[in-house]
Structures are given as C-alpha cells and as structure tokens.
Design an enzyme around this catalytic site. Structure first.
Site, PDB file in Angstrom:
ATOM      1  N   GLU A 255      67.788 -65.257  28.217  1.00 48.44           N
ATOM      2  CA  GLU A 255      67.783 -65.012  29.663  1.00 48.44           C
ATOM      3  C   GLU A 255      69.139 -65.480  30.155  1.00 48.44           C
ATOM      4  OE1 GLU A 255      67.860 -65.632  33.167  1.00 48.44           O
ATOM      5  OE2 GLU A 255      66.181 -67.061  33.110  1.00 48.44           O
ATOM      6  N   CYS A 289      70.268 -67.531  38.367  1.00 47.68           N
ATOM      7  CA  CYS A 289      70.861 -66.314  37.798  1.00 47.68           C
ATOM      8  C   CYS A 289      70.328 -65.061  38.468  1.00 47.68           C
ATOM      9  CB  CYS A 289      70.676 -66.283  36.288  1.00 47.68           C
ATOM     10  SG  CYS A 289      69.009 -66.584  35.823  1.00 47.68           S
TER      11      CYS A 289
HETATM   12  C1  SIN Z   1      67.246 -68.840  36.504  1.00 48.90           C
HETATM   13  O1  SIN Z   1      68.081 -68.971  37.369  1.00 48.90           O
HETATM   14  O2  SIN Z   1      67.572 -68.948  35.327  1.00 48.90           O
HETATM   15  C2  SIN Z   1      65.796 -68.574  36.800  1.00 48.90           C
HETATM   16  C3  SIN Z   1      65.490 -68.173  38.181  1.00 48.90           C
HETATM   17  C4  SIN Z   1      64.027 -67.919  38.414  1.00 48.90           C
HETATM   18  O3  SIN Z   1      63.180 -68.187  37.570  1.00 48.90           O
HETATM   19  O4  SIN Z   1      63.717 -67.428  39.496  1.00 48.90           O
END
Ligand code: SIN
Length: 485
Positions: A255, A289
């Site tokens: 991810e 992210c």
């Molecule tokens: C992340 O920023 O890696 C995850 C964000 C989310 O789970 O909404």
C-alpha cells in the site's frame, strides 16, 4: 505519561513470543508538538526480529488449526478491549504522532473495526467445487492460511495500519510479526498488551520495535519462514522491499504512495465539495496517502469554490493535538515541514500564487498552517509529487476529457475524488479514473468493509473487505481421482 489512566498500556519493549524484550539500548519517542521525549523504548534489531519470526512459525500450527469461530472469539475480545481503552489509546497516539485527540480516538475505532470485521469474515472462507473434465474425478478448492506474515507500517496511522493487516492475517489463521515505525511504537505496543489480555496465544501477534530499518527490513522480507510480506509506506521504499521479497518469491501486498486528484465539476454541490475537500485534504495534517493532493476545479465555478474553500480553511484550528478544539496538529517533524515548503517554493517559482498560509508557524518547528496555492498547472512540483502535508494546489480545467487526462497523468493510482451531479458524468468519470478507490461526492472513503488499495505504482493487494482476506489465503486444489466403480 500525561493523562493515561491504565498505565499498563505503556509498554517500552518489543513483544516477542508473549514476552517483553528488555535491553539497555534505548531510543527516544518524541512528541512532534513540542519535541519533548514521550518515552524511551528498548531498541530491538536483527536478532529480535529473527526471534519474532521463529516465534510466529512455532505458534502457526496451533493457531491455524483453531476453528474460525475460536479465532473470532479471541479477536472479538481484542476488539472490545481496544474500544474500552479508546481514550487512553487515543491519547497515547496523539502524544507520539501529533494528530488531534478526536482524530486519534477515531483512528482507534477505525483500527478496531478491522478486528471486528475480519473476526466475522474469517467464518466465511468458502471453498469451491468445480465440474471435473472426467466422471471419475472431482475437483475441490480449499483456502488455507499463507503462514507467517511480516509487516512494516508507517507513523501516520500507528494503530490502524497494523490492525488492518493483523486482523486479516489472524482471521485467516496466519501468525504475525509487525515492525511499526520507530517514530510511533507506543500505540503498537499497547495493541500487543491488549492482545495478550484478550488471550491471543504467545507467538501469534509479535511486535518488534527498533531503529535498524534496513536490518530488520531484510529479516522481514528475506527470512525463509516468512510466507507473506505486507507494507504500507512510500513507493520508493516499497520498491526496495519488493525487490528483497523477490529473492524468496514471497506473497506481497503493498500500500504505497498516492497523488489523489479532487475534481469539482460545474454541476457539483459546491458547499458539499468544499466540505469534502477540507476533510480529505486536512485529515492528519495532510499526512495520509489518500489525502487530496491536487484540486481541479472547472473554470466557471473556480472562483466560487476557491473563495468558499479558503474561508473554510481559515477556520481550521492548528495546534497541539491535545489542545481543545484543535483540528490540525503538527506535522511529524521539522524535516517534513521543510520538504513541503520546498515544494511550495518551487511551485511559486514556476508561477503559482499563495493565497493563504506559507510561512513557518510560531507554534513550533513541526507546525505548518494550511497553505493554498492557485494558478497551478499539472506540471508544477506540487502537482507532480505526493505532498504529504497541509498544502492545497488548485488547478482549473475546462472539459471532462481534459480533467480525466490530467488526473490520470501520474504514476500513482491510489485514491481519487470528484463532485458532480450528472449521472452520466458520474459513471464516465468514475470509470475513467485510473485509481483503486474513487470517492464520488464523498471525501472520506476508508472503512473496514471497503477494499482499500491502489493500482499503478500505488501498490497491489487490497486491505479491508472480503477481498482483504484473500491476500492472506492460499488457494489449494484437490483433485480426487479413481471415483469410478
Ligand atoms: C494511509 O495513509 O496509509 C492510510 C489512510 C487510510 O487508511 O485512510
């Protein structure tokens, strides 16, 4: 530690095979709001990471042989304990990570929801029977746990990123070794304390905390007893870890980074779009992210949207996450602020105009008041790079085809958002965007029931939802022959 009621949740050492590993070598956890030392934690390294993998391997047979109901019962206890301690866990998270307390408590509920979800979903790991090409045969398909799972997770969600992976792994019958970011180890260790209280057997859930990112990373990606590796973090680091996993052909899910477009069409409900953009951009001070990275506004509504958005941003309250009414906390470090301001400066040098914010904050070196930059094009640094901070570049566009092309013009493909009301446009744009997740008239898309993940260089695999379990299961086919009389 400030305001934590259950002091047993404060753990300062790795949790390996049901034991707390002690060491004289310690590293400091710093509160990003004031640079004060929150705690000093025992520094684990290569040896301890190897020991955690061995423990997970040893615990695997018994854990995988439990019925899904037995595993679910233990996970449900874990979930309940996390929710019972939501206030303490939230406070601990704010102290080490910085996000506002309400948001931190929200993260605890978000993380716990994965444990609840997967505990139930583990009961629905169905197989298949397939018509065989000959009468004397039967084809059966079963799904089995992949084995020991190793993870590396970032500082921006110190609880939820571990919970999202561990919950799926444990529900599937796998055992788990996590290496959280050394910037935020306390939330992870508190999760281990609660796992132990819930009765999750020794070795099933291990946490190794330490500063040797490279050494520990090599163990987790190359150890022969690790069957699957899962990572949340930057695309650059993800590529290195993927290459390391290739040496033993591990199952992986990644991810990685994003560059989310947020598109406002001229038929959108502008007020709803402003609210959606605000929450999607400034969640965790822009450090997720899936945060909006580039706002595209159709030219004939650009002025109306920009004015309303700037007014809403002006109402955000920046400060220490433990302060009353604070809506935007500090960034993780001064370096993070410096990196973001460099992107702002470079974009201004290319022709962008700052209409709000942009100066260093008097609150401290890790704070940055929200910045809005207009007159941006899709080629400028703020649009090309993952910002990971509270800065919004605004780009105008004329047509649907033009904006889809600009939105897709990135190596990333994690999240995208758009606001529109025309149903034909909603389908055309929703299907045309090359991203794993698309919010349509919605700025918050993450929840346990939905498949989280990206395409292109944003990674592979899905987390959460029924699809999230598949990443922790192997498909096995049994061919039964000789069934003729
Ligand atoms: C992340 O920023 O890696 C995850 C964000 C989310 O789970 O909404």
């Amino acid at each position: 530690m400030q305001g934590i009621k259950d002091s047993q949740l404060i753990k300062l050492a790795s949790y390996i095979d049901g034991n707390w590993f002690q060491s004289d070598n310690r590293f400091a956890v710093i509160n990003p709001a004031n640079q004060q030392v929150v705690a000093e934690v025992a520094d684990a390294g290569i040896e301890e990471t190897q020991a955690a993998v061995v423990a997970a391997k040893k615990a695997l047979p018994a854990w995988s042989k439990k019925s899904a109901n037995e595993r679910a019962a233990l996970m449900r206890k874990w979930f309940n304990l996390m929710m019972e301690h939501q206030d303490d866990l939230g406070r601990l998270l704010t102290l080490e990570q910085g996000k506002p307390l309400a948001e931190a408590k929200g993260e605890i509920a978000y993380g716990a929801a994965f444990i609840d979800w997967f505990a139930e979903e583990g009961k629905r790991v169905y197989g298949d029977t397939i018509p065989a090409p000959a009468n004397d045969k039967r084809i059966l398909v079963i799904k089995q746990p992949v084995g020991v799972v190793a993870s590396i997770t970032p500082w921006n969600f110190p609880n939820a990123m571990i919970a999202r992976k561990a919950a799926a792994a444990l529900a599937a019958g796998c055992t788990f070794v996590a290496r959280p970011s050394p910037l935020t180890p306390l939330s992870a260790l508190a999760m281990a304390e609660l796992a132990e209280r819930a009765g999750i057997p020794a070795g099933v859930f291990n946490i190794v905390v330490g500063e040797d990112a490279v050494g520990m990373g090599k163990v987790l990606t190359q150890h022969p007893d690790v069957a699957k590796f899962t990572f949340t973090g930057s695309t650059a680091v993800g590529k290195i870890l993927l290459a390391q996993c290739a040496t033993s052909v591990k199952k992986v899910s990644m991810e990685l980074g994003g560059n989310a477009p947020f598109i406002v069409f001229d038929d959108a409900d502008i007020d709803a779009a402003v609210q959606g953009a605000l929450i999607s951009k400034y969640r965790n001070a822009g450090q997720t992210c899936v945060c909006t990275n580039r706002i595209f506004v159709q030219r004939n509504v650009a002025e109306a949207f920009t004015q309303k958005f700037a007014a809403a941003v002006a109402n955000l309250n920046v400060g220490d996450g433990l302060g009353d009414g604070v809506t935007v906390g500090p960034m993780i470090s001064k370096t993070a602020v410096d990196n973001v301001l460099k992107l702002v400066d470079d974009t201004v040098s290319s022709g962008g105009t700052i209409i709000s914010g942009g100066q260093r904050s008097a609150l401290g070196e890790s704070f940055l008041a929200p910045v809005i930059v207009t007159g941006v094009t899709n080629e400028m640094p703020l649009a090309r790079n993952e910002i990971f901070g509270p800065v919004t570049p605004i780009i105008t566009f004329d047509s649907e085809d033009e904006v889809i092309a600009m939105a897709n013009d990135t190596e990333y493909g994690l999240a995208a958002y758009f606001y529109a009301r025309d149903i034909g446009r909603i389908f055309r744009v929703g299907e045309g965007l090359e991203f794993g997740m698309v919010g349509v008239n919605e700025g918050i898309i993450s929840n346990a029931a939905a498949p989280f993940g990206g395409v292109k260089q944003s990674g592979n695999g899905r987390e959460g939802s029924k699809y999230g379990l598949d990443d922790y299961l192997e498909i096995k086919y049994l061919c039964l022959g000789g069934l003729d009389k």
